[in-house]
Motif scaffolding. Structure first.
Motif, short mmCIF file in Angstrom:
data_model
loop_
_atom_site.label_atom_id
_atom_site.label_comp_id
_atom_site.label_asym_id
_atom_site.label_seq_id
_atom_site.Cartn_x
_atom_site.Cartn_y
_atom_site.Cartn_z
N SER A 29 1.18 -0.99 -0.18
CA SER A 29 -0.73 0.66 0.11
C SER A 29 1.17 1.20 -0.10
N CYS A 30 0.03 2.37 -0.66
CA CYS A 30 1.36 3.78 -0.63
C CYS A 30 1.16 3.83 0.54
N LYS A 31 1.69 4.56 0.71
CA LYS A 31 2.72 5.03 2.30
C LYS A 31 2.07 6.73 2.55
N ASN A 32 1.55 7.16 1.55
CA ASN A 32 0.93 8.37 1.45
C ASN A 32 -0.83 8.40 0.86
N CYS A 33 -1.52 7.44 -0.39
CA CYS A 33 -2.88 7.47 -0.93
C CYS A 33 -3.54 6.40 0.20
N GLY A 34 -2.33 5.34 -0.01
CA GLY A 34 -2.83 4.14 0.64
C GLY A 34 -3.62 3.37 -0.43
N SER A 35 -3.19 3.33 -1.59
CA SER A 35 -3.43 2.78 -3.08
C SER A 35 -2.99 1.57 -2.72
N PHE A 36 -2.99 0.33 -3.62
CA PHE A 36 -2.40 -0.58 -3.88
C PHE A 36 -1.46 -0.09 -4.82
N VAL A 42 6.91 4.31 -8.24
CA VAL A 42 6.04 5.92 -7.95
C VAL A 42 5.01 5.20 -8.25
N CYS A 43 3.93 5.95 -6.68
CA CYS A 43 2.08 5.48 -7.13
C CYS A 43 1.83 6.13 -8.18
N PRO A 44 1.64 5.32 -8.68
CA PRO A 44 0.40 6.37 -9.88
C PRO A 44 -0.41 6.92 -9.92
N TYR A 45 -0.94 6.82 -8.77
CA TYR A 45 -2.13 7.21 -8.54
C TYR A 45 -1.83 9.29 -7.82
N CYS A 46 -1.06 9.09 -6.77
CA CYS A 46 -0.32 10.68 -5.92
C CYS A 46 0.62 10.92 -6.51
N GLY A 47 1.67 10.01 -6.96
CA GLY A 47 2.87 10.79 -7.46
C GLY A 47 4.52 10.23 -6.40
ZN LIG Z 1 0.24 7.37 -3.31
#
Ligand SMILES: [Zn+2]
Length: 66
Positions: A29-36, A42-47
């Motif tokens: 899970s992303c540390k920032n937004c929690g998405s998988f 890099v998280c594709p949802y929040c960068g």
């Molecule tokens: Zn994220």
């Protein structure tokens, strides 16, 4: 080149292929937004990557920002 002497039966072929399925990706899970997200990417949802913004996502994710 070696050539098989006998044709493999349907059963042999199918039983061999029963082990060829592609497994599920290991998601964390992303540390920032929690998405998988895939790990070490890099998280594709929040960068975010390693607790900081490294890029702006091109498309706004339809996931709710929480
Ligand atoms: Zn994220």
């Amino acid at each position: 080149m070696a050539v098989p002497k006998r044709r493999k039966s349907k059963s042999k072929v199918r039983s061999k292929r029963s082990h060829q399925a592609i497994g599920k990706p290991n998601l964390s899970s992303c540390k920032n937004c929690g998405s998988f997200v895939l790990s070490h990417r890099v998280c594709p949802y929040c960068g975010f990557y390693k607790d900081r913004v490294v890029l702006q996502p091109k498309v706004k994710a339809d996931k709710p920002e929480e």
